[in-house]
Motif scaffolding. Structure first.
Motif, PDB file in Angstrom:
ATOM      1  N   ASP A 213       0.840  -1.313  -0.161  1.00 36.20           N
ATOM      2  CA  ASP A 213      -0.066  -0.095  -0.006  1.00 36.20           C
ATOM      3  C   ASP A 213       0.803   1.026   0.058  1.00 36.20           C
ATOM      4  O   ASP A 213       0.575   2.163  -0.625  1.00 36.20           O
ATOM      5  N   GLU A 214       1.867   1.334   0.701  1.00 31.90           N
ATOM      6  CA  GLU A 214       2.823   2.493   0.897  1.00 31.90           C
ATOM      7  C   GLU A 214       3.594   2.689  -0.381  1.00 31.90           C
ATOM      8  O   GLU A 214       3.778   3.822  -0.662  1.00 31.90           O
ATOM      9  N   LEU A 215       4.133   1.556  -0.841  1.00 28.41           N
ATOM     10  CA  LEU A 215       4.721   1.615  -2.388  1.00 28.41           C
ATOM     11  C   LEU A 215       4.030   2.285  -3.477  1.00 28.41           C
ATOM     12  O   LEU A 215       4.633   2.555  -4.369  1.00 28.41           O
ATOM     13  N   ASN A 216       2.695   2.164  -3.317  1.00 26.67           N
ATOM     14  CA  ASN A 216       1.926   2.773  -4.368  1.00 26.67           C
ATOM     15  C   ASN A 216       1.510   4.017  -4.374  1.00 26.67           C
ATOM     16  O   ASN A 216       0.652   4.680  -4.982  1.00 26.67           O
ATOM     17  N   LYS A 217       1.710   4.682  -3.149  1.00 29.92           N
ATOM     18  CA  LYS A 217       1.554   5.994  -2.835  1.00 29.92           C
ATOM     19  C   LYS A 217       2.190   6.985  -3.529  1.00 29.92           C
ATOM     20  O   LYS A 217       3.615   6.701  -3.997  1.00 29.92           O
ATOM     21  N   ASP A 218       1.923   8.203  -3.944  1.00 33.61           N
ATOM     22  CA  ASP A 218       2.657   9.235  -4.769  1.00 33.61           C
ATOM     23  C   ASP A 218       3.662   9.771  -4.303  1.00 33.61           C
ATOM     24  O   ASP A 218       4.926   9.890  -4.777  1.00 33.61           O
ATOM     25  N   TYR A 219       4.038   9.886  -2.734  1.00 32.12           N
ATOM     26  CA  TYR A 219       5.115  10.179  -2.323  1.00 32.12           C
ATOM     27  C   TYR A 219       6.547   9.400  -2.455  1.00 32.12           C
ATOM     28  O   TYR A 219       7.517   9.719  -2.940  1.00 32.12           O
ATOM     29  N   VAL A 220       6.055   7.961  -2.633  1.00 34.41           N
ATOM     30  CA  VAL A 220       6.965   7.088  -3.201  1.00 34.41           C
ATOM     31  C   VAL A 220       7.510   7.256  -4.402  1.00 34.41           C
ATOM     32  O   VAL A 220       8.869   7.336  -4.993  1.00 34.41           O
ATOM     33  N   LYS A 221       6.307   7.311  -5.402  1.00 35.60           N
ATOM     34  CA  LYS A 221       6.854   7.280  -7.006  1.00 35.60           C
ATOM     35  C   LYS A 221       7.587   8.783  -7.020  1.00 35.60           C
ATOM     36  O   LYS A 221       8.579   8.816  -8.000  1.00 35.60           O
ATOM     37  N   VAL A 222       7.480   9.841  -6.248  1.00 35.14           N
ATOM     38  CA  VAL A 222       8.049  11.065  -6.511  1.00 35.14           C
ATOM     39  C   VAL A 222       9.602  10.890  -6.022  1.00 35.14           C
ATOM     40  O   VAL A 222      10.348  11.255  -6.701  1.00 35.14           O
ATOM     41  N   ALA A 223       9.853  10.110  -4.893  1.00 36.06           N
ATOM     42  CA  ALA A 223      11.050  10.060  -4.406  1.00 36.06           C
ATOM     43  C   ALA A 223      11.879   9.234  -5.434  1.00 36.06           C
ATOM     44  O   ALA A 223      13.115   9.200  -5.769  1.00 36.06           O
ATOM     45  N   ILE A 224      11.562   8.082  -6.031  1.00 39.21           N
ATOM     46  CA  ILE A 224      11.959   7.279  -6.993  1.00 39.21           C
ATOM     47  C   ILE A 224      12.363   8.159  -8.061  1.00 39.21           C
ATOM     48  O   ILE A 224      13.576   7.901  -8.819  1.00 39.21           O
ATOM     49  N   ALA A 225      11.171   8.867  -8.719  1.00 35.34           N
ATOM     50  CA  ALA A 225      11.415   9.790  -9.880  1.00 35.34           C
ATOM     51  C   ALA A 225      12.669  10.847  -9.616  1.00 35.34           C
ATOM     52  O   ALA A 225      13.191  11.285 -10.516  1.00 35.34           O
ATOM     53  N   LYS A 226      12.768  11.205  -8.272  1.00 38.34           N
ATOM     54  CA  LYS A 226      14.094  12.226  -8.120  1.00 38.34           C
ATOM     55  C   LYS A 226      15.412  11.522  -8.147  1.00 38.34           C
ATOM     56  O   LYS A 226      16.393  12.075  -7.833  1.00 38.34           O
TER      57      LYS A 226
END
Length: 329
Positions: A213-226
Motif C-alpha cells: 500500500d505504501e509503495l503505491n502512494k505518490d510520495y514514493v513514486k516522486v522519491a523514485i522519480a527524483k
C-alpha cells in the motif's frame, strides 16, 4: 512524554478493575467452591468447613468478597491458594518467569522473522519470492496452534529428540552457563515453535499488505522519480510510514501471545502461568484464579502502554494532538 504515559496509566486502571470485577462474578456463578469437595470427606466435619469458609471470607456477600479481594490486590496481597497451601504471589512468581521466557522469546523471534519477510514479499509483489513467502504464511494460518502442538508432541514422543514437559533437565545445575541456556532452549523448542509459527503467519501478511500500500502512494513514486535509491525509499520512507499499524499491533500481539500461550502450555506440559490458571480453575481455587487473571491483566495493559509509547515516539502528530487537546480545553 511523562504526562502522556501517566494519562495512559490512569486510563488503564478502570480496565483492570472492570476485568477483575467481571471475572470474579463469573467464577462465583459456578456451583460450590473449593471446600464443597471437602464436604464429601467424612473425616472432615461440617463445622470445620464452615470455619474455613469464614476464615477466607467466603461466607460474606459476593460484593463484599470482591472489594475485600480488590483492596488486598492493590497492595499485591493476592491471598492463599487452597490447593497448593502457599501464598498466591509465591506460586505466580514461580510460574510467571517461565511464561515470560516463552512469550518474550516468541514475540522477538516472530517480529524478527516477519518484518524482513513481509518487506521482501511486498517489494517483490506477485513474483516467485512473494508467492513462496505467501505460501508459508497461508500454511501457518491454516493449521490451528493446538493441532500443531499435538503433532509436534507426538513427534517428540516417538523420536525422543525433544523433551516432553518441564523447563530444565535433571542435571541442569551441573551444566555450564552456555549449557544451561541450550538446555532451556531445548525444553522450550516445541511450545516456542508453535507460538512463533502462529504469530508469523498473521503478522507477515499485515507487513506485506502495508508495504504494498505504501509503495503505491505518490510520495514514493516522486522519491523514485527524483533518483533516490529504491532500497532507501523502501526502508527510510515506506517502512517508516508503515510502522504505525505494526506498533499498534504490538499490544494486541502481546495479548494474543498470552492467551495462546496458556493453551500451548497445557498441551505441551510447559509449567507456566497458563497451566497454573487451568489447574486453579479445575479445582475452584478462587484466589489463585483471580491472582493469575490480575497479573495477566496488568501484563496486557502494560503491553498496550508500550505500544502507545512507541507510537508517540514514532509519530510526533500523536503527541501534538495531546497538546492541542489540552490547549483547546
Amino acid at each position: 512524554m511523562f504526562k502522556y504515559i501517566l494519562k495512559r496509566l490512569l486510563q488503564m486502571i478502570p480496565i483492570v478493575v472492570g476485568m477483575t470485577f467481571v471475572s470474579f462474578f463469573i467464577i462465583k456463578l459456578a456451583p460450590g467452591d473449593f471446600f464443597t469437595q471437602l464436604e464429601m470427606n467424612p473425616s472432615i466435619s461440617k463445622e470445620t468447613i464452615k470455619e474455613l469458609r469464614k476464615l477466607y471470607g467466603l461466607d460474606q456477600n459476593i460484593v463484599i468478597q470482591y472489594f475485600h479481594w480488590l483492596w488486598n490486590a492493590l497492595h499485591f496481597h493476592l491471598g492463599y491458594s487452597f490447593a497448593y497451601h502457599k501464598p498466591v504471589t509465591e506460586l505466580i512468581g514461580e510460574r510467571l518467569l517461565n511464561t515470560l521466557e516463552l512469550t518474550v522469546s516468541s514475540f522477538i523471534l516472530s517480529w524478527l522473522i516477519s518484518v524482513p519477510l513481509g518487506i521482501i514479499a511486498g517489494v517483490y509483489n506477485g513474483k516467485l519470492l512473494d508467492r513462496i513467502i505467501s505460501f508459508f504464511s497461508f500454511f501457518g494460518i491454516s493449521i490451528p496452534n493446538f493441532f500443531l502442538a499435538f503433532i509436534l508432541m507426538y513427534f517428540a514422543a516417538k523420536t525422543g529428540i525433544f523433551p516432553i514437559g518441564g523447563v530444565v533437565s535433571q542435571n541442569y545445575e551441573e551444566l555450564s552457563f552456555i549449557g544451561k541456556i541450550a538446555d532451556r532452549l531445548w525444553h522450550m523448542a516445541i511450545p516456542l515453535t508453535v507460538l512463533v509459527i502462529g504469530s508469523i503467519a498473521g503478522l507477515l501478511r499485515l507487513v506485506r499488505s502495508t508495504i504494498i500500500d505504501e509503495l503505491n502512494k505518490d510520495y514514493v513514486k516522486v522519491a523514485i522519480a527524483k533518483g533516490l535509491p529504491y532500497k532507501m525509499v523502501v526502508i527510510k520512507h515506506a517502512f517508516r510510514n508503515a510502522l504505525n499499524p505494526f506498533l499498534t499491533l504490538i499490544g494486541f500481539d502481546i495479548a494474543g501471545l498470552l492467551s495462546g500461550a496458556a493453551l500451548i502450555e497445557i498441551i505441551t506440559a510447559w509449567p507456566g502461568l497458563g497451566r497454573l490458571m487451568f489447574d486453579a480453575v479445575m479445582s475452584q481455587d478462587l484466589f489463585l484464579v483471580m491472582g493469575s487473571l490480575y497479573i495477566g491483566g496488568i501484563m496486557l495493559v502494560l503491553g498496550n502502554l508500550i505500544a502507545d509509547i512507541l507510537l508517540a515516539i514514532n509519530d510526533p502528530r500523536i503527541r501534538e494532538k495531546e497538546v492541542e487537546g489540552k490547549i483547546g480545553r
